[in-house]
Scaffold this motif. Structure first.
Motif, mmCIF file in Angstrom:
data_model
loop_
_atom_site.group_PDB
_atom_site.id
_atom_site.type_symbol
_atom_site.label_atom_id
_atom_site.label_comp_id
_atom_site.label_asym_id
_atom_site.label_seq_id
_atom_site.Cartn_x
_atom_site.Cartn_y
_atom_site.Cartn_z
ATOM 1 N N SER A 185 -4.053 47.358 21.945
ATOM 2 C CA SER A 185 -3.977 46.728 23.270
ATOM 3 C C SER A 185 -2.526 46.547 23.714
ATOM 4 C CB SER A 185 -4.726 45.399 23.290
ATOM 5 O OG SER A 185 -4.137 44.482 22.400
ATOM 6 N N ALA A 186 -1.627 46.223 22.784
ATOM 7 C CA ALA A 186 -0.216 46.043 23.142
ATOM 8 C C ALA A 186 0.387 47.361 23.625
ATOM 9 C CB ALA A 186 0.571 45.502 21.963
ATOM 10 N N GLN A 187 0.036 48.448 22.959
ATOM 11 C CA GLN A 187 0.592 49.742 23.347
ATOM 12 C C GLN A 187 0.012 50.250 24.666
ATOM 13 O OE1 GLN A 187 1.216 52.518 19.842
ATOM 14 N NE2 GLN A 187 0.143 50.804 18.869
ATOM 15 N N MET A 188 -1.137 49.770 25.029
ATOM 16 C CA MET A 188 -1.737 50.159 26.303
ATOM 17 C C MET A 188 -1.199 49.296 27.454
ATOM 18 S SD MET A 188 -3.608 52.710 25.698
ATOM 19 C CE MET A 188 -2.850 53.291 24.200
ATOM 20 N N ALA A 189 -0.558 48.177 27.120
ATOM 21 C CA ALA A 189 -0.027 47.281 28.152
ATOM 22 C C ALA A 189 1.179 47.920 28.827
ATOM 23 C CB ALA A 189 0.367 45.945 27.533
ATOM 24 N N ARG A 190 1.431 47.496 30.036
ATOM 25 C CA ARG A 190 2.571 48.022 30.788
ATOM 26 C C ARG A 190 3.884 47.651 30.103
ATOM 27 N NH1 ARG A 190 2.927 49.363 36.705
ATOM 28 N NH2 ARG A 190 0.741 49.613 36.311
ATOM 29 N N ASN A 191 3.980 46.418 29.615
ATOM 30 C CA ASN A 191 5.180 45.955 28.917
ATOM 31 C C ASN A 191 4.752 45.306 27.604
ATOM 32 O OD1 ASN A 191 7.641 45.063 28.097
ATOM 33 N ND2 ASN A 191 7.893 43.535 29.708
ATOM 34 N N PRO A 192 4.755 46.065 26.510
ATOM 35 C CA PRO A 192 4.262 45.534 25.239
ATOM 36 C C PRO A 192 5.227 44.593 24.520
ATOM 37 C CG PRO A 192 4.995 47.777 24.935
ATOM 38 C CD PRO A 192 5.096 47.482 26.414
ATOM 39 N N VAL A 193 6.470 44.536 24.948
ATOM 40 C CA VAL A 193 7.477 43.764 24.224
ATOM 41 C C VAL A 193 7.109 42.285 24.092
ATOM 42 C CG1 VAL A 193 9.900 43.034 24.172
ATOM 43 C CG2 VAL A 193 9.323 45.402 24.718
ATOM 44 N N PRO A 194 6.743 41.585 25.164
ATOM 45 C CA PRO A 194 6.382 40.166 24.990
ATOM 46 C C PRO A 194 5.205 39.969 24.030
ATOM 47 C CG PRO A 194 6.723 40.635 27.309
ATOM 48 C CD PRO A 194 6.734 41.951 26.588
ATOM 49 N N LEU A 195 4.226 40.858 24.095
ATOM 50 C CA LEU A 195 3.087 40.755 23.182
ATOM 51 C C LEU A 195 3.518 40.956 21.733
ATOM 52 C CD1 LEU A 195 0.463 42.814 25.217
ATOM 53 C CD2 LEU A 195 0.523 40.336 24.898
ATOM 54 N N LEU A 196 4.393 41.938 21.508
ATOM 55 C CA LEU A 196 4.873 42.203 20.154
ATOM 56 C C LEU A 196 5.697 41.035 19.624
ATOM 57 C CD1 LEU A 196 5.814 45.960 20.563
ATOM 58 C CD2 LEU A 196 3.936 45.025 19.210
ATOM 59 N N VAL A 197 6.540 40.465 20.458
ATOM 60 C CA VAL A 197 7.351 39.320 20.043
ATOM 61 C C VAL A 197 6.439 38.145 19.679
ATOM 62 C CG1 VAL A 197 9.011 37.582 20.838
ATOM 63 C CG2 VAL A 197 9.416 40.009 21.297
ATOM 64 N N GLN A 198 5.430 37.911 20.486
ATOM 65 C CA GLN A 198 4.491 36.819 20.228
ATOM 66 C C GLN A 198 3.756 37.040 18.904
ATOM 67 O OE1 GLN A 198 1.441 36.480 23.193
ATOM 68 N NE2 GLN A 198 0.767 34.476 22.471
#
Length: 87
Positions: free
Chosen positions: A42-55
């Motif tokens: 799901s993070a890689q499909m998001a427009r901006n995965p960086v905040p999700l990855l940091v979280q």
């Protein structure tokens, strides 16, 4: 054709040119229990995965710290039990 296949493999593209998500291949139940692959997808499909990855990294580090504290307490208890048995 071979060059195109090489580019697809190197850039992790499927047969339609879409980026393939990176997933973890593991027999560890922890990967499944923490739903790491579902999150990565799901993070890689998001427009901006960086905040999700940091979280997610923050959450995992918090879990590691908690496990470390619990392991330290367990070790202290074991040492105390050993001293009581010897003393």
């Amino acid at each position: 054709r071979a060059e195109l296949d090489y580019i697809r493999r190197e850039d992790m593209l499927d047969e339609y040119g879409r980026t393939q998500p990176i997933l973890i291949e593991s027999e560890s139940r922890l990967v499944e229990r923490l739903q790491i692959n579902e999150f990565l997808y799901s993070a890689q499909m998001a427009r901006n995965p960086v905040p999700l990855l940091v979280q997610k990294i923050s959450h995992l580090l918090e879990m590691v710290q908690h496990a470390e504290v619990q392991a330290e307490l367990f070790l202290q208890d074991m040492m105390l039990s050993q001293e009581m048995l010897e003393g």
